[in-house]
Design a protein around this motif. Structure first.
Motif, PDB file in Angstrom:
ATOM      1  N   LEU A   1       0.872  -1.116   0.046  1.00  0.00           N
ATOM      2  CA  LEU A   1       0.056  -0.017   0.110  1.00  0.00           C
ATOM      3  C   LEU A   1       0.801   1.359   0.106  1.00  0.00           C
ATOM      4  CD1 LEU A   1      -2.756  -1.027   2.529  1.00  0.00           C
ATOM      5  CD2 LEU A   1      -2.784  -1.162   0.098  1.00  0.00           C
ATOM      6  N   SER A   2       0.376   2.343  -0.561  1.00  0.00           N
ATOM      7  CA  SER A   2       1.077   3.634  -0.673  1.00  0.00           C
ATOM      8  C   SER A   2       1.314   4.195   0.750  1.00  0.00           C
ATOM      9  CB  SER A   2       0.391   4.629  -1.513  1.00  0.00           C
ATOM     10  OG  SER A   2      -0.715   4.974  -1.089  1.00  0.00           O
ATOM     11  N   GLU A   3       1.941   5.042   0.964  1.00  0.00           N
ATOM     12  CA  GLU A   3       1.880   5.778   2.236  1.00  0.00           C
ATOM     13  C   GLU A   3       0.590   6.511   2.717  1.00  0.00           C
ATOM     14  OE1 GLU A   3       4.921   8.371   2.935  1.00  0.00           O
ATOM     15  OE2 GLU A   3       6.705   7.040   2.438  1.00  0.00           O
ATOM     16  N   THR A   4      -0.138   6.888   1.680  1.00  0.00           N
ATOM     17  CA  THR A   4      -1.332   7.403   2.140  1.00  0.00           C
ATOM     18  C   THR A   4      -2.328   6.414   2.368  1.00  0.00           C
ATOM     19  OG1 THR A   4      -0.900   9.390   0.617  1.00  0.00           O
ATOM     20  CG2 THR A   4      -3.144   8.806   1.090  1.00  0.00           C
ATOM     21  N   GLN A   5      -2.383   5.231   1.763  1.00  0.00           N
ATOM     22  CA  GLN A   5      -3.522   4.299   2.133  1.00  0.00           C
ATOM     23  C   GLN A   5      -3.099   3.632   3.319  1.00  0.00           C
ATOM     24  OE1 GLN A   5      -2.405   2.103  -1.720  1.00  0.00           O
ATOM     25  NE2 GLN A   5      -4.585   2.251  -2.473  1.00  0.00           N
ATOM     26  N   GLN A   6      -1.607   3.639   3.544  1.00  0.00           N
ATOM     27  CA  GLN A   6      -1.274   3.015   4.909  1.00  0.00           C
ATOM     28  C   GLN A   6      -1.882   3.737   6.109  1.00  0.00           C
ATOM     29  OE1 GLN A   6       2.776   2.129   5.323  1.00  0.00           O
ATOM     30  NE2 GLN A   6       3.051   1.957   3.110  1.00  0.00           N
ATOM     31  N   THR A   7      -1.809   5.049   5.950  1.00  0.00           N
ATOM     32  CA  THR A   7      -2.231   6.104   6.974  1.00  0.00           C
ATOM     33  C   THR A   7      -3.821   5.953   7.281  1.00  0.00           C
ATOM     34  OG1 THR A   7      -0.395   7.473   6.573  1.00  0.00           O
ATOM     35  CG2 THR A   7      -2.242   8.352   8.047  1.00  0.00           C
ATOM     36  N   GLN A   8      -4.495   6.053   5.952  1.00  0.00           N
ATOM     37  CA  GLN A   8      -5.815   5.959   6.235  1.00  0.00           C
ATOM     38  C   GLN A   8      -6.608   4.631   6.290  1.00  0.00           C
ATOM     39  OE1 GLN A   8      -6.878   7.246   1.747  1.00  0.00           O
ATOM     40  NE2 GLN A   8      -6.577   9.438   2.406  1.00  0.00           N
ATOM     41  N   ASP A   9      -6.016   3.596   5.965  1.00  0.00           N
ATOM     42  CA  ASP A   9      -6.444   2.167   5.943  1.00  0.00           C
ATOM     43  C   ASP A   9      -6.062   1.636   7.293  1.00  0.00           C
ATOM     44  OD1 ASP A   9      -7.951   2.683   3.709  1.00  0.00           O
ATOM     45  OD2 ASP A   9      -6.543   1.886   2.733  1.00  0.00           O
ATOM     46  N   LEU A  10      -4.927   1.807   7.710  1.00  0.00           N
ATOM     47  CA  LEU A  10      -4.229   1.045   8.683  1.00  0.00           C
ATOM     48  C   LEU A  10      -4.211   1.944  10.125  1.00  0.00           C
ATOM     49  CD1 LEU A  10      -1.452  -1.021   6.787  1.00  0.00           C
ATOM     50  CD2 LEU A  10      -3.944  -1.608   7.435  1.00  0.00           C
TER      51      LEU A  10
END
Length: 424
Positions: A292-301
């Protein structure tokens, strides 16, 4: 003393090269085709994998010089030895001021020969079994996972400091069988977590080579057990670390800290990341997971820890299942023998696994497809892990009464219980 000094110097350069991560690429299926198809019988001395491709397995510890000094004390023939547990790597939830017991496992070509020599050097390490001779010691060692432990042994290092150690002894054949087939997940389970390699004799390095397959299999099973399609890297490592405790009677009766898995991973996250780097790259290359991209990691995890999107199609599940260690795969297939009997009759590859026939192909067929798509597959997979772990774990626990003696067995069980009650 001289040999120990030379080995420590070689160890320094090995660690230096390891830290540079030279040549560590993705795991490669072609190295292990005969192992997947035939298990231990398919283990070849010429597996085409070099040391530079296994640098992920070489870990650093703060006390590695002392560990290597302790290994120098053993004059009996040891082919391979590693240290593990709280005495080698820190775990969360424990008082670091207390000096924990150091756990080791020695892999030897002939346990009887090792015990004969070791008994002459360290008779005090053995329980009352020594009065019945080497045959009794060797026979007891064969039960369960095939490991004979001597716990609560006081041993001095080169600085004459006392260290409390526990060491197990297992035959090389049993070790290679567990790594290649998951016969007990006892030794394989320990090597699925970061360990410190302490002694390596010979050039073949079959333990390290097969451990790459063991790591890949553990990673694959963990993915198959996941409920969510977006997974946190820490949660993935926790699932891997949990495998060898599933079905272990000590977890069921409170003999182990229920937070043990979390404590292991939280302190060793970077080591897990290093250990599984080539395996992670393999599953990324196979399209099973996507970083996952850094943005996705922050948002999703909800944190900055690396995350993955799980992309487990039916075909990808089939591919992972068909390459699992042989004995474990057979147990999994047996769980569906009645339910998918018609499909089994049309799948010659699955029949060869179930009926232990020699074969070279590992291509999944209709039977494996039915298993992969079964609505209760995840539950069946978990039960297969528990079934694999349970019997050897019970035997090893019961063996402790004989190999350690009643006093040491009680002391070990009591200390485990105290750690359970006082740890977070």
């Amino acid at each position: 003393m001289v040999n120990g000094l030379i080995r420590r110097q070689l160890g320094y350069w090995r660690r230096h090269l390891s830290s540079r991560r030279i040549g560590t690429g993705a795991y490669r299926d072609e190295y292990y085709r005969t192992v997947v198809a035939q298990g231990y019988q398919g283990v070849k001395e010429d597996i085409k994998i070099g040391r530079e491709e296994m640098t992920n397995q070489y870990m650093h510890t703060n006390n590695e010089d002392r560990l290597e000094q302790l290994i120098d004390n053993f004059k009996s023939p040891i082919e391979f030895s590693f240290g593990y547990g709280l005495g080698v790597f820190e775990q969360s939830g424990y008082d670091i001021k207390k000096k924990p017991q150091i756990d080791m496992i020695h892999i030897v070509r002939e346990p009887r020969r090792f015990h004969t020599s070791n008994l002459r050097q360290f008779a005090e390490h053995y329980s009352f079994l020594k009065m019945f001779g080497i045959s009794s010691i060797s026979k007891i060692g064969e039960y369960g996972a095939g490991v004979y432990f001597n716990p609560y042994i006081s041993m001095r290092d080169h600085d004459e400091q006392e260290n409390m150690i526990k060491y197990g002894v297992i035959s090389k054949k049993d070790a290679l069988t567990d790594l290649s087939e998951w016969s007990s997940l006892y030794l394989a389970g320990r090597l699925q977590k970061p360990v410190k390699y302490l002694k390596e004799e010979g050039e073949e390095q079959m333990i390290q080579k097969l451990n790459q397959y063991n790591l890949k299999s553990a990673f694959g099973v963990a993915l198959l057990m996941m409920k969510e399609d977006r997974i946190n890297e820490v949660k993935l490592y926790e699932r891997i670390a949990q495998l060898s405790y599933m079905g272990d009677i000590r977890m069921l009766i409170g003999g182990e800290n229920p937070n043990k898995v979390k404590n292991i991973v939280s302190k060793q996250y970077k080591n897990f990341q290093t250990l599984y780097e080539p395996i992670t790259q393999y599953f990324v290359d196979q399209g099973v997971i996507r970083v996952l991209s850094e943005t996705q990691q922050t948002q999703d995890l909800g944190d900055e820890i690396r995350g993955f999107k799980l992309q487990l199609t039916s075909d990808k599940k089939m591919n992972i299942i068909s390459q699992l260690p042989l004995q474990f795969r057979k147990k999994l297939y047996q769980s569906y023998e009645k339910k998918y009997s018609a499909e089994l009759k049309r799948d010659s590859e699955a029949q060869r696994v179930l009926y232990q026939q020699s074969y070279d192909s590992v291509k999944p067929g209709i039977y494996v497809k039915s298993i992969a798509n079964d609505e209760y597959f995840r539950k069946t997979l978990i039960n297969t892990v528990k079934y694999t772990v349970a019997y050897p774990a019970v035997c090893q626990t019961l063996k402790g009464v004989f190999t350690a003696g009643l006093v040491k067995s009680f002391k070990y069980a009591w200390e485990k219980k105290v750690k359970n009650l006082t740890s977070n």
